[in-house]
Design an enzyme around this catalytic site. Structure first.
Site, short mmCIF file in Angstrom:
data_model
loop_
_atom_site.label_atom_id
_atom_site.label_comp_id
_atom_site.label_asym_id
_atom_site.label_seq_id
_atom_site.Cartn_x
_atom_site.Cartn_y
_atom_site.Cartn_z
CE1 TYR A 194 -3.23 -2.78 0.07
CE2 TYR A 194 -3.94 -2.09 2.24
CZ TYR A 194 -4.08 -2.91 1.14
OH TYR A 194 -5.08 -3.85 1.12
CE LYS B 31 0.24 -17.44 -2.70
NZ LYS B 31 -0.61 -18.63 -2.62
CG ASP C 254 -3.21 -19.83 -0.66
OD1 ASP C 254 -2.36 -19.60 0.23
OD2 ASP C 254 -2.99 -20.57 -1.62
CG ASP D 1 -13.04 -6.00 5.86
OD1 ASP D 1 -12.62 -5.41 6.87
OD2 ASP D 1 -13.63 -5.42 4.92
CG ASP E 178 -7.34 -3.90 3.92
OD1 ASP E 178 -8.31 -3.76 4.70
OD2 ASP E 178 -7.19 -3.22 2.89
#
Ligand code: NAD
Length: 353
Positions: free
Chosen positions: A141, A186, A219, A247, A243
């Site tokens: 970001y 990852k 994942d 959620d 992020d």
């Protein structure tokens, strides 16, 4: 103790839920012999209207002088033009930067009485009590961005120091809870993730041997959060994965109106806010659920003021009121009586007697 708390009510339902948070803090101060003083400052759309800036200098000063900052929410349709030169969210990003808060903590606890509010089956939710610790100021970001007519790129960068400090925050938290940390990356594809994993393994082995470390690819973590959410204690991850996973984790609890957050840095001063937005659809009607903000004040008491007993008292009172059936409109079943923001807050305050 004496403490100065800066309140940033913001927009929409922000002022209503921050008033609830303050009322709970006042009751704690009265019951436990503390002196909390408050400074209220402008942030978000309300600040743009008044000063042209979403985070005026006086607000920055008020936050830097405080022991802790309690924020409602910012934004709303009036300021949502994507082409506008100043937007409410810019104030939030700047506030995090100014306060140097790089660790975002989002606890998710599911009360059995509220399991019906979640889209997941109640039996999957039994015992869910986890905290996601998201790195907040690095990664993709904040990396360099490029754009041509036919391509675009976003650079993802992490330094060893950035990874070490967030892993330490998460590991200390895990050590104070059930002693389990899950690091999400990852590492099969991304170099930043391989650095993340190597650094995490080293810090945990040398500094936190008592905390059990698990590593998951992002994942798989997304899947496990739904298939075995009760197995997690503390999850630590980088900015973008965090992020998305926070959620996802919030849906375990069902309503946005229940979930608090804390953003912490190297000093004791933290930024506390409910995870929901300004809910313009219900603003000013006394319909907002203040539970997330009240739970955020518990985090404020614990992390910035080191008042563990008082923090637990707020959490116990809030859970007790919910267990006893108090429901704001977002949680009330059809035909069930819904309490206003003020009535729900009063019930929590009564429970703190
Ligand atoms: P939102 O969280 O404001 O609302 C989503 C839905 O949940 C709405 O139906 C709302 O009524 C409901 N809801 C949210 N909080 C509630 C509460 N405490 N009690 C009862 N119901 C509640 O998200 P949105 O509608 O996508 O965004 C509205 C505005 O908030 C936008 O301008 C957005 O940019 C802003 N926003 C701000 C923050 C923040 O300040 N941290 C976070 C998210 C969104």
């Amino acid at each position: 103790m004496e403490a100065l708390i800066t309140l940033l009510p913001g927009d929409g339902i922000g002022p209503e839920v921050v008033a609830s948070g303050r009322a709970v803090l006042d009751r704690i101060a009265e019951r436990h012999g503390h002196q909390f003083s408050y400074r209220e400052a402008l942030a978000g759309g309300a600040a743009i209207d008044e000063t042209g800036s979403p985070l005026p200098d006086e607000t920055i000063d008020a936050c830097l002088e405080a022991d802790a900052v309690l924020l409602g929410a910012v934004g709303g349709p009036k300021w949502s033009d994507p082409n506008a030169p100043v937007r409410p969210e810019q104030g939030l990003l700047k506030l995090r930067e100014v306060l140097g808060v790089y660790a975002n903590l989002r606890p998710v606890r599911v009360l059995p009485e509220l399991a019906g509010a979640s889209p997941l089956k109640a039996e999957r939710l039994r015992g869910v009590d986890l905290v996601v610790v998201r790195e907040l100021t690095g990664g993709i970001y904040f990396g360099e961005k490029t754009r041509t007519a036919t391509s675009a790129s976003d650079l993802c960068t992490y330094t060893v120091a950035e990874i070490e400090r967030i892993v330490r925050v998460a590991a200390r938290l895990a050590a104070s809870r059930r002693g389990r940390l899950c690091s999400v990356d990852k590492a099969n594809v991304l170099e930043t993730s391989r650095l993340w994993r190597d650094t995490t393994n080293r810090v945990m082995a040398s500094e936190f041997p008592e905390v059990r470390l698990e590593t998951l690819l992002v994942d798989a973590a997304a899947m496990h959060l739904l298939s075995r959410p009760a197995d997690f204690d503390v999850i630590v991850t980088e900015n973008m994965f965090g992020d998305i996973l926070t959620d996802e984790a919030s849906m375990l609890a069902g309503s946005l109106g229940l979930l608090p957050s804390a953003s912490l840095g190297d000093s004791k001063r933290g930024l506390y806010e409910p995870i929901h937005g300004s809910a313009p659809d219900i603003a000013g009607k006394g319909l907002a659920n203040p539970a997330a903000t009240i739970a955020s004040t518990a985090m404020l008491l614990r992390h910035s003021l080191e008042l563990d007993v008082e923090a637990s008292a707020v959490e116990v009172a809030l859970a007790g009121v919910l267990r006893a059936g108090a429901r704001t409109a977002d949680l009330a079943a059809a035909g069930e009586e819904a309490l206003s923001t003020g009535a729900f807050t009063a019930a929590v305050i009564d429970a703190l007697s």
